[in-house]
Design an enzyme around this catalytic site. Sequence first.
Site, PDB file in Angstrom:
ATOM      1  N   GLY A  10       0.840  -1.141  -0.031  1.00  0.00           N
ATOM      2  CA  GLY A  10       0.017   0.000   0.187  1.00  0.00           C
ATOM      3  C   GLY A  10       0.847   1.395  -0.043  1.00  0.00           C
ATOM      4  O   GLY A  10       0.458   2.222   0.726  1.00  0.00           O
ATOM      5  N   SER A  13       0.189   6.005  -1.722  1.00  0.00           N
ATOM      6  CA  SER A  13      -0.451   7.135  -1.015  1.00  0.00           C
ATOM      7  C   SER A  13      -0.557   6.921   0.327  1.00  0.00           C
ATOM      8  O   SER A  13      -0.031   6.020   0.878  1.00  0.00           O
ATOM      9  CB  SER A  13      -1.717   7.181  -1.570  1.00  0.00           C
ATOM     10  N   GLY A  14      -1.044   8.049   1.028  1.00  0.00           N
ATOM     11  CA  GLY A  14      -1.072   8.075   2.484  1.00  0.00           C
ATOM     12  C   GLY A  14       0.094   7.639   3.267  1.00  0.00           C
ATOM     13  O   GLY A  14       1.291   8.007   2.989  1.00  0.00           O
ATOM     14  N   ILE A  15      -0.027   6.758   4.424  1.00  0.00           N
ATOM     15  CA  ILE A  15       0.934   6.548   5.299  1.00  0.00           C
ATOM     16  C   ILE A  15       2.300   5.733   4.462  1.00  0.00           C
ATOM     17  O   ILE A  15       3.235   5.855   5.050  1.00  0.00           O
ATOM     18  CB  ILE A  15       0.320   5.632   6.608  1.00  0.00           C
ATOM     19  N   SER A 173      -3.910   1.069  14.174  1.00  0.00           N
ATOM     20  CA  SER A 173      -4.953   2.100  14.409  1.00  0.00           C
ATOM     21  C   SER A 173      -5.303   2.397  15.774  1.00  0.00           C
ATOM     22  O   SER A 173      -5.392   0.907  16.713  1.00  0.00           O
ATOM     23  CB  SER A 173      -6.122   1.769  13.469  1.00  0.00           C
ATOM     24  N   TYR A 195     -13.417  -2.399  10.107  1.00  0.00           N
ATOM     25  CA  TYR A 195     -12.021  -1.716   9.993  1.00  0.00           C
ATOM     26  C   TYR A 195     -11.372  -1.899  11.360  1.00  0.00           C
ATOM     27  O   TYR A 195     -10.366  -2.208  11.695  1.00  0.00           O
ATOM     28  CB  TYR A 195     -12.287  -0.276   9.796  1.00  0.00           C
TER      29      TYR A 195
END
Length: 293
Positions: A10, A13-15, A173, A195
């Site tokens: 992943g 993008s993002g983290i 998270s 999630y």
Amino acid sequence: MMNKVVLVTGANSGIGLALCERLLSQDTEGLQLCLACRNMRRAQAARSALLASHPTAQVALLQMDTSNIFSVISAAHEIKLRYCRLDYLYLNAGIMPNAQFDVKAFFKGIFSSNIITMFATGEGILTQKDGVTSDGLQDVFATNLFGHFLLIRELEPVLCRAGQTSQLIWTSSSNAQRSAFNLDDIQHQRGTQPYSSSKYASDLLSLALNTLYNKQFWLFKQKPESLDPQAKYHSLTSGLGNNYTQPRKMDIDLETSEAFYEKLLQLENEVRKKLKEKQPASQCLHSAGPRSS
């Protein structure tokens, strides 16, 4: 000597992308960085952005969709062809379905003892609608957790090598809540917080993997003997805008983590059997070797 090999799932993008930028900023010349992404157009854009700021970096791309079993197995086979070892494996890929506000749960929660947690995490008042993958698995569970579990299993030959230490790092998270997870429903088929469930499951799996493999590879940046295997590091920002990390105890226990790991092994056997039945004889599955637990 081969540079350190780093694989980030992943990563476009993002983290994931921010992590790749940080890694190259600290050690551009000493890394072979591999971006594992399901969307190759976005992956190529991410690679171009990284090379724009780090022109001499070694940045490779790998197509992998953690929600798709065959994609994970194929990607793992490609990794083993490219690299004889992995020094860092960042398990970051994930999805979060759009949340829906439950008005009735909100007013009920106001008058309960759970009000602080409700406002802090959205627990109980924000529900999510999950989907089902082509393999028949819950989408969030497969993408965030099970695809990574299968990837680790497939990569054992390059992670568990004599004289070498490999490090696994999960992106967890603060929404990893025990209340969202059910050991009798590990895919969260009957719940409304997929999630949160998947992130709590990753915390459980990190403990199980640490227990099983800490003599073979490391799960964190520091030496395993200096860490509490039931703690994770939260990325936080102070009121003045300063960034810092803080270790916090995970709400997990060894018995549950071991039971969860066994359920994952059972599910792995089931999906491998189904996949083998679906694939033509010309498309053989590449196995990582013995499947002992």
